[in-house]
Design an enzyme around this catalytic site. Structure first.
Site, PDB file in Angstrom:
ATOM      1  N   CYS A  67       0.836  -1.204   0.000  1.00 19.19           N
ATOM      2  CA  CYS A  67       0.000   0.000   0.000  1.00 19.19           C
ATOM      3  C   CYS A  67       0.870   1.252   0.000  1.00 19.19           C
ATOM      4  CB  CYS A  67      -0.920  -0.004   1.213  1.00 19.19           C
ATOM      5  SG  CYS A  67      -1.926   1.482   1.366  1.00 19.19           S
TER       6      CYS A  67
ATOM      7  N   CYS B 168      -0.415   4.073   2.219  1.00 19.06           N
ATOM      8  CA  CYS B 168      -0.262   3.798   3.654  1.00 19.06           C
ATOM      9  C   CYS B 168       1.163   4.060   4.127  1.00 19.06           C
ATOM     10  CB  CYS B 168      -0.618   2.350   3.963  1.00 19.06           C
ATOM     11  SG  CYS B 168      -2.246   1.827   3.438  1.00 19.06           S
ATOM     12  N   ASP B 169       2.141   3.668   3.317  1.00 12.82           N
ATOM     13  CA  ASP B 169       3.521   3.608   3.786  1.00 12.82           C
ATOM     14  C   ASP B 169       4.506   4.516   3.056  1.00 12.82           C
ATOM     15  OD1 ASP B 169       2.699   1.614   5.561  1.00 12.82           O
ATOM     16  OD2 ASP B 169       3.025   0.049   4.070  1.00 12.82           O
TER      17      ASP B 169
END
Length: 328
Positions: free
Chosen positions: A133, A136-137
């Site tokens: 992701c 997300c990261d």
């Protein structure tokens, strides 16, 4: 007793909820405790969903869908389905909290999960430099060198997004041409931070406590080499989330839930499928939403057929003596 329970809260699940709620079916949406909103929660700007000419962020789109469903009377429950019993006219849904809910119809819209590379150290280093992701990261890789694996739209989107943080982004692809749409390819090719590694597949991920690189195998001549990296983002596709219905619903050769023609009707009466869990080809938010519409209309007809057969209201007592056409 519920009339309908919708399992999944992506575009398919929420669209089914909107239609079912407007039909006064008071649907319960089991949205998941950790993955509510589906894959679009991990997407940046969505530019191809009708009605948003300037684009919309994935999480914002899902929030609007949820708000619309709740406006018409859908109930959203943040819990996880751990088991299903779809035999017979009453379907039972067991949740992680221990609660059990019953309904006369189920919409199965669990979507899909990111596909893994399948090499030895991938799982060990997941969350330690291996990610599925970008949104997300990506923030954690400022001024780092990273790679994205894949050749489709998702890989191009993730790589382009990650250039906002990383100093260098490699795109590793096992062939010498991409599957991605032309507009997504053009964006990646034009980005000076992106470099393509063609005809290569990852055979190992390096690193003890964090990713330090990957071992690549050339798909043309079989030679191997190492590429130093600080992070690895995997974008090689998705697999339908069908583990809850293995042995209960018929599946296709692609592993998706089988449905009858263009309908949402599965192999079990009263169970309907929608979204990526039945679609191995298109996997778009708009097609998932359309699929959710089909499921809601099909289940409405199913419930009406029960009432027309002279049975009690589906919101009432358990139905006995269903006609053969709708018997599980």
């Amino acid at each position: 007793m519920r009339k309908v329970i919708i399992i999944g809260s992506g575009p398919a699940g929420y669209t089914a909820a909107i239609y079912a709620a407007r039909a006064n079916l008071a649907p319960l949406v089991v949205a998941s405790s950790v993955e509510a909103g589906g894959e679009l929660m991990n997407t940046t700007e969505v530019e191809n969903f009708p009605g948003f000419p300037e684009g919309i962020m994935g999480p914002d789109l899902m929030a609007k869908m949820q708000e619309q469903a709740e406006r018409f009377g859908a109930e959203v429950l943040y819990d996880d389905v751990v088991s299903l019993d779809v035999e017979g006219p009453v379907k039972r849904v067991q949740l992680g909290s221990g609660a059990e809910h019953e309904a006369h119809a189920i919409v199965f819209a669990t979507g899909s999960a990111p596909r893994k590379i399948g090499v030895e150290n991938e799982a060990r280093l997941s969350g330690r430099g291996v990610s599925y992701c970008a949104t997300c990261d990506g923030f954690f890789f400022r001024e780092r060198t990273i790679a994205v694996v894949g050749g489709g739209d998702s890989a191009m989107e993730e790589a382009t997004f990650l250039t906002k943080f990383a100093s260098k982004v490699y795109i590793i692809h096992r062939r010498d041409e991409l599957r991605a749409s032309k507009i997504m390819q053009d964006r990646a090719f034009a980005n000076e931070k992106i470099e393509f590694v063609w005809n290569s597949e990852i055979v190992d991920v390096l690193g003890e406590d964090a990713v330090s690189g990957v071992v690549l195998k050339n798909t043309v001549d079989g030679s191997t080499s190492e590429l130093a990296l600080d992070g690895l983002f995997v974008a090689i596709g998705h697999d339908p989330r069908t583990h809850l219905v293995h042995g209960a619903l018929e599946l296709t050769e692609d592993g998706t839930v089988w449905v009858d023609g263009r309908s949402s009707r599965t192999s079990v009466p009263g169970v309907f499928a929608a979204g990526d869990v039945l679609d191995a080809t298109y996997r778009q938010a708009v097609t998932a939403a359309g699929s959710g519409t089909v499921a809601a209309l099909d289940l409405e007809n199913y419930l009406a057929s029960i009432e027309d057969a002279g049975q009690p209201d589906p919101a009432g007592a358990e139905i006995e003596g269903l006609p053969d056409a709708v018997r599980a």
